[in-house]
Write a protein that holds these residues in place. Structure first.
Motif, PDB file in Angstrom:
ATOM      1  N   LYS A 289      33.155  -3.037  21.601  1.00 22.65           N
ATOM      2  CA  LYS A 289      32.289  -4.030  20.982  1.00 22.65           C
ATOM      3  C   LYS A 289      31.671  -4.913  22.061  1.00 22.65           C
ATOM      4  CE  LYS A 289      32.422  -7.277  17.163  1.00 22.65           C
ATOM      5  NZ  LYS A 289      33.238  -7.850  16.101  1.00 22.65           N
ATOM      6  N   VAL A 290      30.444  -5.360  21.812  1.00 28.65           N
ATOM      7  CA  VAL A 290      29.804  -6.367  22.656  1.00 28.65           C
ATOM      8  C   VAL A 290      29.789  -7.655  21.852  1.00 28.65           C
ATOM      9  CG1 VAL A 290      27.709  -7.072  23.861  1.00 28.65           C
ATOM     10  CG2 VAL A 290      28.394  -4.665  23.871  1.00 28.65           C
TER      11      VAL A 290
ATOM     12  N   ILE B 193      37.275  -5.994  30.046  1.00 30.50           N
ATOM     13  CA  ILE B 193      36.228  -6.860  29.511  1.00 30.50           C
ATOM     14  C   ILE B 193      35.209  -7.106  30.612  1.00 30.50           C
ATOM     15  CG2 ILE B 193      35.666  -9.089  28.476  1.00 30.50           C
ATOM     16  CD1 ILE B 193      38.624  -9.254  27.610  1.00 30.50           C
ATOM     17  N   LEU B 194      33.978  -6.726  30.358  1.00 28.87           N
ATOM     18  CA  LEU B 194      32.886  -6.974  31.298  1.00 28.87           C
ATOM     19  C   LEU B 194      32.151  -8.207  30.798  1.00 28.87           C
ATOM     20  CD1 LEU B 194      31.708  -3.282  31.369  1.00 28.87           C
ATOM     21  CD2 LEU B 194      33.159  -4.422  33.064  1.00 28.87           C
ATOM     22  N   THR B 195      32.045  -9.209  31.633  1.00 30.14           N
ATOM     23  CA  THR B 195      31.416 -10.450  31.174  1.00 30.14           C
ATOM     24  C   THR B 195      30.440 -10.998  32.196  1.00 30.14           C
ATOM     25  OG1 THR B 195      31.826 -12.706  30.418  1.00 30.14           O
ATOM     26  CG2 THR B 195      33.390 -11.819  32.000  1.00 30.14           C
TER      27      THR B 195
ATOM     28  N   LYS C 233      27.692 -12.713  27.438  1.00 32.70           N
ATOM     29  CA  LYS C 233      28.037 -11.491  26.716  1.00 32.70           C
ATOM     30  C   LYS C 233      29.349 -10.975  27.261  1.00 32.70           C
ATOM     31  CE  LYS C 233      23.620  -9.382  25.850  1.00 32.70           C
ATOM     32  NZ  LYS C 233      22.749  -8.288  26.219  1.00 32.70           N
ATOM     33  N   MET C 234      30.163 -10.471  26.360  1.00 32.11           N
ATOM     34  CA  MET C 234      31.403  -9.833  26.758  1.00 32.11           C
ATOM     35  C   MET C 234      31.433  -8.437  26.150  1.00 32.11           C
ATOM     36  SD  MET C 234      33.936 -13.090  26.219  1.00 32.11           S
ATOM     37  CE  MET C 234      35.414 -12.162  26.452  1.00 32.11           C
TER      38      MET C 234
ATOM     39  N   VAL D 285      25.502  -6.821  32.013  1.00 27.08           N
ATOM     40  CA  VAL D 285      26.502  -6.192  31.153  1.00 27.08           C
ATOM     41  C   VAL D 285      26.060  -4.799  30.695  1.00 27.08           C
ATOM     42  CG1 VAL D 285      27.742  -6.385  28.947  1.00 27.08           C
ATOM     43  CG2 VAL D 285      27.540  -8.373  30.440  1.00 27.08           C
ATOM     44  N   GLU D 286      24.789  -4.631  30.357  1.00 23.65           N
ATOM     45  CA  GLU D 286      24.309  -3.315  29.908  1.00 23.65           C
ATOM     46  C   GLU D 286      24.465  -2.268  31.015  1.00 23.65           C
ATOM     47  OE1 GLU D 286      22.612  -6.202  29.349  1.00 23.65           O
ATOM     48  OE2 GLU D 286      22.984  -6.270  27.190  1.00 23.65           O
ATOM     49  N   ARG D 287      24.126  -2.627  32.243  1.00 34.81           N
ATOM     50  CA  ARG D 287      24.276  -1.707  33.379  1.00 34.81           C
ATOM     51  C   ARG D 287      25.756  -1.381  33.591  1.00 34.81           C
ATOM     52  NH1 ARG D 287      22.959  -4.219  39.022  1.00 34.81           N
ATOM     53  NH2 ARG D 287      24.927  -5.202  38.496  1.00 34.81           N
ATOM     54  N   SER D 288      26.617  -2.378  33.471  1.00 36.73           N
ATOM     55  CA  SER D 288      28.052  -2.157  33.646  1.00 36.73           C
ATOM     56  C   SER D 288      28.617  -1.262  32.547  1.00 36.73           C
ATOM     57  CB  SER D 288      28.792  -3.494  33.666  1.00 36.73           C
ATOM     58  OG  SER D 288      28.452  -4.226  34.818  1.00 36.73           O
TER      59      SER D 288
END
Length: 143
Positions: free
Chosen positions: A49-50, A71-73, A58-59, A32-35
Motif C-alpha cells: 500500500k502507498v 517502508i519507503l518514505t 508518501k510512505m 517513492v515511485e522510482r523506489s
C-alpha cells in the motif's frame, strides 16, 4: 526439632523487552515511485500500500516473500553519498542456488555492485554482494 527451610523468593529473570521479530525497516527515498519500481522490479518485493501522510509525505509499504516489511518514505533525507561509511546496510537473503542468478538479474537491471566477496569467517558466512538503491541506501544480497 526439624528446621523448615524457606524457599527463596522467585525472581523473574530480566531478558529485555522480549522482542519477537523485526517488524519493518524504513528507508529514505527522494522519489517513492522510482523506489517502488526498483524494489518491486529488481528485488521482487510486493507493494502492499502507498499511504499519503500530512506534509506531502508518501510512505510505500512493501514486503518480501518472508513477510519482512520495508517502508519507503520521502519524509526523510536520503544519504548524499553512498551510505556505507558506518557499515549501515540492509541485507536480503536469497537461496544459495539462486545467488549468482540474483546478482546477474540485478546487473542486467543496471545495478552496480561496489563490493562482492565470500565471507569465510564470522557469524554470517558465504557470498555477499553490496550495492545501492536509487537513493544511495546500501543493500546486500547474501545467502
Amino acid at each position: 526439632m526439624a528446621t523448615v527451610l524457606k524457599k527463596p523468593a522467585r525472581r523473574r529473570a530480566v531478558h529485555g523487552a522480549r522482542v519477537k521479530a523485526l517488524l519493518h525497516t524504513a528507508l529514505p527515498s527522494s522519489n517513492v515511485e522510482r523506489s517502488i519500481k526498483f524494489y518491486r522490479d529488481l528485488l521482487g518485493l510486493k507493494l502492499l500500500k502507498v499511504v499519503p501522510e500530512p506534509g506531502n509525505i508518501k510512505m510505500a509499504f512493501m514486503h518480501t516473500p518472508a513477510g519482512d516489511i520495508i517502508i519507503l518514505t520521502n519524509g526523510t533525507r536520503p544519504p548524499r553519498k553512498r551510505g556505507d561509511e558506518n557499515g549501515v546496510h540492509f541485507a536480503f537473503r536469497v537461496s544459495p542456488r539462486k545467488h549468482k542468478a540474483a546478482i546477474a538479474t540485478l546487473k542486467k537491471g543496471g545495478v552496480k555492485f561496489f563490493k562482492e566477496h565470500v565471507r569465510e569467517k564470522g557469524v554470517l558466512r558465504g557470498p555477499q554482494a553490496y550495492f545501492c538503491d536509487p537513493d544511495k541506501n546500501v543493500l546486500e544480497i547474501t545467502v
